[in-house]
Each structure stands twice: as structure tokens, then as C-alpha cells.
Scaffold this active site. Structure first.
Site, PDB file in Angstrom:
ATOM      1  N   ARG A 149      -0.972   5.681  19.881  1.00  0.00           N
ATOM      2  CA  ARG A 149      -0.613   6.822  20.490  1.00  0.00           C
ATOM      3  C   ARG A 149      -0.564   6.672  21.946  1.00  0.00           C
ATOM      4  O   ARG A 149      -1.172   5.272  22.628  1.00  0.00           O
ATOM      5  CB  ARG A 149      -1.350   8.056  20.418  1.00  0.00           C
ATOM      6  CG  ARG A 149      -1.321   9.101  18.881  1.00  0.00           C
ATOM      7  CD  ARG A 149      -1.715   9.999  19.390  1.00  0.00           C
ATOM      8  NE  ARG A 149      -2.987  10.271  19.917  1.00  0.00           N
ATOM      9  CZ  ARG A 149      -3.981  11.257  20.337  1.00  0.00           C
ATOM     10  NH1 ARG A 149      -3.193  11.863  20.537  1.00  0.00           N
ATOM     11  NH2 ARG A 149      -4.530  10.851  20.593  1.00  0.00           N
ATOM     12  N   ARG A 202       0.734  -0.722   0.562  1.00  0.00           N
ATOM     13  CA  ARG A 202      -0.336   0.075   0.483  1.00  0.00           C
ATOM     14  C   ARG A 202       1.174   0.896  -0.198  1.00  0.00           C
ATOM     15  O   ARG A 202       2.471   1.434   0.420  1.00  0.00           O
ATOM     16  CB  ARG A 202      -1.275   0.259   1.259  1.00  0.00           C
ATOM     17  CG  ARG A 202      -2.189  -0.940   0.939  1.00  0.00           C
ATOM     18  CD  ARG A 202      -3.041  -1.153   2.489  1.00  0.00           C
ATOM     19  NE  ARG A 202      -3.551   0.371   2.857  1.00  0.00           N
ATOM     20  CZ  ARG A 202      -3.408   1.466   3.869  1.00  0.00           C
ATOM     21  NH1 ARG A 202      -2.290   1.057   4.684  1.00  0.00           N
ATOM     22  NH2 ARG A 202      -3.728   2.614   3.414  1.00  0.00           N
ATOM     23  N   LYS A 221       3.202  -6.973  12.306  1.00  0.00           N
ATOM     24  CA  LYS A 221       1.961  -7.475  10.586  1.00  0.00           C
ATOM     25  C   LYS A 221       2.390  -8.915  10.093  1.00  0.00           C
ATOM     26  O   LYS A 221       3.898  -9.478  10.213  1.00  0.00           O
ATOM     27  CB  LYS A 221       2.730  -6.246   9.403  1.00  0.00           C
ATOM     28  CG  LYS A 221       1.742  -6.141   8.467  1.00  0.00           C
ATOM     29  CD  LYS A 221       2.147  -4.798   7.614  1.00  0.00           C
ATOM     30  CE  LYS A 221       1.031  -5.247   6.246  1.00  0.00           C
ATOM     31  NZ  LYS A 221       1.069  -3.990   5.469  1.00  0.00           N
TER      32      LYS A 221
HETATM   33  C1  BTN Z   1       0.560  -4.396   2.565  1.00  0.00           C
HETATM   34  O1  BTN Z   1       0.628  -3.907   3.961  1.00  0.00           O
HETATM   35  O2  BTN Z   1       1.446  -2.967   1.887  1.00  0.00           O
HETATM   36  C2  BTN Z   1      -0.268  -4.346   1.119  1.00  0.00           C
HETATM   37  C3  BTN Z   1       0.862  -5.766   0.453  1.00  0.00           C
HETATM   38  C4  BTN Z   1       0.480  -6.402  -0.386  1.00  0.00           C
HETATM   39  C5  BTN Z   1       0.783  -7.302  -1.218  1.00  0.00           C
HETATM   40  C6  BTN Z   1       0.393  -8.214  -2.114  1.00  0.00           C
HETATM   41  S1  BTN Z   1       1.804  -9.848  -2.266  1.00  0.00           S
HETATM   42  C7  BTN Z   1       0.615 -10.698  -3.525  1.00  0.00           C
HETATM   43  C8  BTN Z   1      -0.192  -9.140  -4.641  1.00  0.00           C
HETATM   44  N1  BTN Z   1       0.859  -8.364  -5.381  1.00  0.00           N
HETATM   45  C9  BTN Z   1       1.525  -7.151  -5.197  1.00  0.00           C
HETATM   46  O3  BTN Z   1       2.094  -6.649  -5.835  1.00  0.00           O
HETATM   47  N2  BTN Z   1       0.992  -7.106  -4.199  1.00  0.00           N
HETATM   48  C10 BTN Z   1       0.180  -7.845  -3.525  1.00  0.00           C
END
Ligand code: BTN
Length: 296
Positions: free
Chosen positions: A294, A94, A159
Site C-alpha cells: 500500500r 496457488r 515474480k
Molecule cells: C504460484 O505462485 O501460484 C505457485 C506456482 C507453482 C507452479 C508449480 S510448476 C510445478 C508444480 N506443478 C504444478 O501444477 N504447480 C507447481
């Protein structure tokens, strides 16, 4: 195909960089430190067929990003088309971040779904995908798995999996690609490379199923949740999401939602997936951003 010693050495170096543990065997060459639980398209299809006949999975050894692949075929692929990769060379997270998945020690896959609705209807879809992942992990015994708005999957505040939902809208129909990355056993070298508090499934469950079985469970649940979502939107899943909410009632900071962000206490999520914060100026809704805890 014959390979020169140099090519083999280079291959070993790149696999080690990706976190694959390879041992040198004097006088012989190299061997994997552990068993490599490879993805197998036939096995995965057989596991999926009885439960999710609409899911059509494709296994690839290496690809830039499974999300990119499905998005680039969004016009032609049918709903339920999915792709899982051993290696993503440009996995995306993200907010423009990259996503690193250790080969053999993680899962990285995406599924495309079509909705006969307008794009706005998809608000809350990424939260719904989190419910699918949490359901599977809970079934496996990871009872402490929780969801962080909008779509991180946490185990004990670290995570464990990430979700990236990308959409394309048309006239009264739209397409979503839901990408999921989950850490199964994070090699120490990889853990050190990730700049946030991360964990893996090995820490959360007594036994991790084989990668094909786990992928089939996740794809199956995801297809089921996407079907639920198509019928009722996020509101049908809101109660369940709220019961998994990691930060309910907590004091948080929201960044990246425009302006300077916001401080407030988490009230919950709305029927359209918005985060509800009590900022001191009453209840406010947020549709994007990233929250962190926080001190109370
Ligand atoms: C995040 O937490 O930032 C989201 C991560 C998402 C990763 C997955 S792996 C399969 C799919 N292909 C990608 O390029 N990204 C998602």
C-alpha cells in the site's frame, strides 16, 4: 513415425501458442529459432546422485501437473521422489490459479517428502521452500532475489518463481508435495499473457546455467531444506527467511484471509510461518492470504 503436413502445421501452431519460437523455412519446413535445452533424465540423475542420493527424479515430456502426479502416488512413492516436466497442460498455482510454464524457457517440477509428524508440523513449509530457491539463485549471482510471504520468489518486486505446497495427513505421519515453477527466459508472447508483474532469471543473473544443471541445483537444495525442516520445523529457517523478506516493515493489504482482509504494517513471520501484522489493534497472525503493498 511419418507425419502429414497438416499434423506438422497443427503441432507448430500449438508449440507457438505455448511460447516456443518456431521459424518457417521457405521450401523446407520449420526450425526452432534458438537452441532447445532439453531436460535429460540420465544427466539429471547423474548430477543429483553424488549430493542427493535420496532424490529420485523422473523427467516427463508432458503431464497435466507434476504436483498432481506426485500427489496421486503419495501412498507409494518414497520421500525424495521428484518429477520435472517439459510441458504441463494443467499446471496449477496457488489459490486456484493456473500456472503457465513456457517449454524450454522455464522449469516446472515437484518433490514429495514424508514427515513422521502430524500435519500441523508442516506449517511454514512453503516458506522454507522459498529459502531453498533463494539460496540457489543467490549463489548464481541474483543477490536481489527476495521472498514475499507466503512463498513467491521476487526479483526487483517482480515474480520470478512460484511455489505450491500441498499436503496429505495421516496418523502421526504426513506427506508434502512441493511444486516449483521458475521463469528462465520469458518469451514476450507469454509475458503478455500473465496478469501480474513477472520477470525471469535472465534479468537477474549474468549467465543462466543449462536447465539440467539448474534443476539439479534446485532439487538438491530443496532436498536439503526439507531435511532441515524435518529436523527443526520452520523455526530453524526463520532467521534466514526474515533476512530475505521483501515486505519487512512495509504497509500492506492482506486479501483472502477470511473476512474482509486486513491492513497493517509487516512485523515479520512467526516460528510457525504465520505473517505478523501490526493492524493498529496490536500484533495479529495470519496463516493464509495474499499481500500487496500500500502507499505509505
Ligand atoms: C504460484 O505462485 O501460484 C505457485 C506456482 C507453482 C507452479 C508449480 S510448476 C510445478 C508444480 N506443478 C504444478 O501444477 N504447480 C507447481
Amino acid at each position: 513415425m511419418a507425419c502429414s503436413e497438416d499434423e506438422i502445421r497443427r503441432g507448430v501452431v500449438s508449440l507457438r501458442e505455448l511460447g516456443v519460437e518456431i521459424l518457417g523455412v521457405p521450401g523446407k519446413g520449420y526450425r526452432l529459432a534458438g537452441r532447445f535445452d532439453a531436460l535429460d533424465q540420465n544427466k539429471l540423475r547423474a548430477l543429483l546422485k553424488p549430493h542427493s542420493p535420496a532424490v529420485m527424479i523422473e523427467v516427463v515430456d508432458e503431464i497435466a501437473s507434476t504436483n498432481d502426479y506426485l500427489l496421486s502416488h503419495a501412498e507409494s512413492f518414497a520421500s525424495g521422489r521428484a518429477c520435472i516436466a517439459e510441458i504441463q497442460t494443467a499446471g496449477r498455482g496457488r489459490r486456484g490459479r493456473s500456472w503457465f510454464a513456457a517449454p524450454g524457457a522455464s522449469l516446472a517440477f515437484s518433490m514429495l517428502w514424508r514427515f513422521e509428524r502430524e500435519l500441523d508440523f508442516l506449517s511454514g513449509l512453503s516458506l522454507a521452500a522459498g529459502v531453498a530457491v533463494a539460496r540457489v539463485l543467490h549463489e548464481l549471482g541474483a543477490r536481489e532475489v527476495r521472498l514475499k510471504w507466503p512463498n513467491d520468489v521476487l526479483y526487483r518486486q517482480h515474480k520470478l518463481a512460484g511455489i505450491l505446497v500441498e499436503t496429505q495427513g495421516g496418523n502421526r505421519s504426513c506427506v508434502a508435495v512441493v511444486g516449483i515453477g521458475i521463469n528462465l527466459t520469458l518469451p514476450p508472447a507469454v509475458r503478455g499473457r500473465i496478469d501480474q508483474a513477472v520477470t525471469d532469471l535472465a534479468a537477474a543473473v549474468p549467465t543462466i546455467p543449462g536447465r539440467n544443471v539448474l534443476a539439479s541445483l534446485l532439487l538438491r537444495e530443496l532436498a536439503s531444506v526439507l531435511g532441515e525442516f524435518a529436523r527443526g520445523g520452520f523455526s530453524a529457517l526463520r532467521e534466514e527467511w526474515s533476512s530475505l523478506h521483501a515486505y519487512q516493515g512495509r504497509a500492506v493489504r492482506l486479501r483472502g484471509s477470511g473476512d474482509e482482509g486486513a491492513l497493517g504494517r509487516v512485523l515479520g513471520v512467526a516460528a510457525d510461518g504465520a505473517l505478523l501484522l501490526d493492524t493498529g489493534a496490536g500484533e495479529q497472525r495470519f496463516y493464509s492470504g495474499e499481500i500487496s503493498l500500500r502507499a505509505a
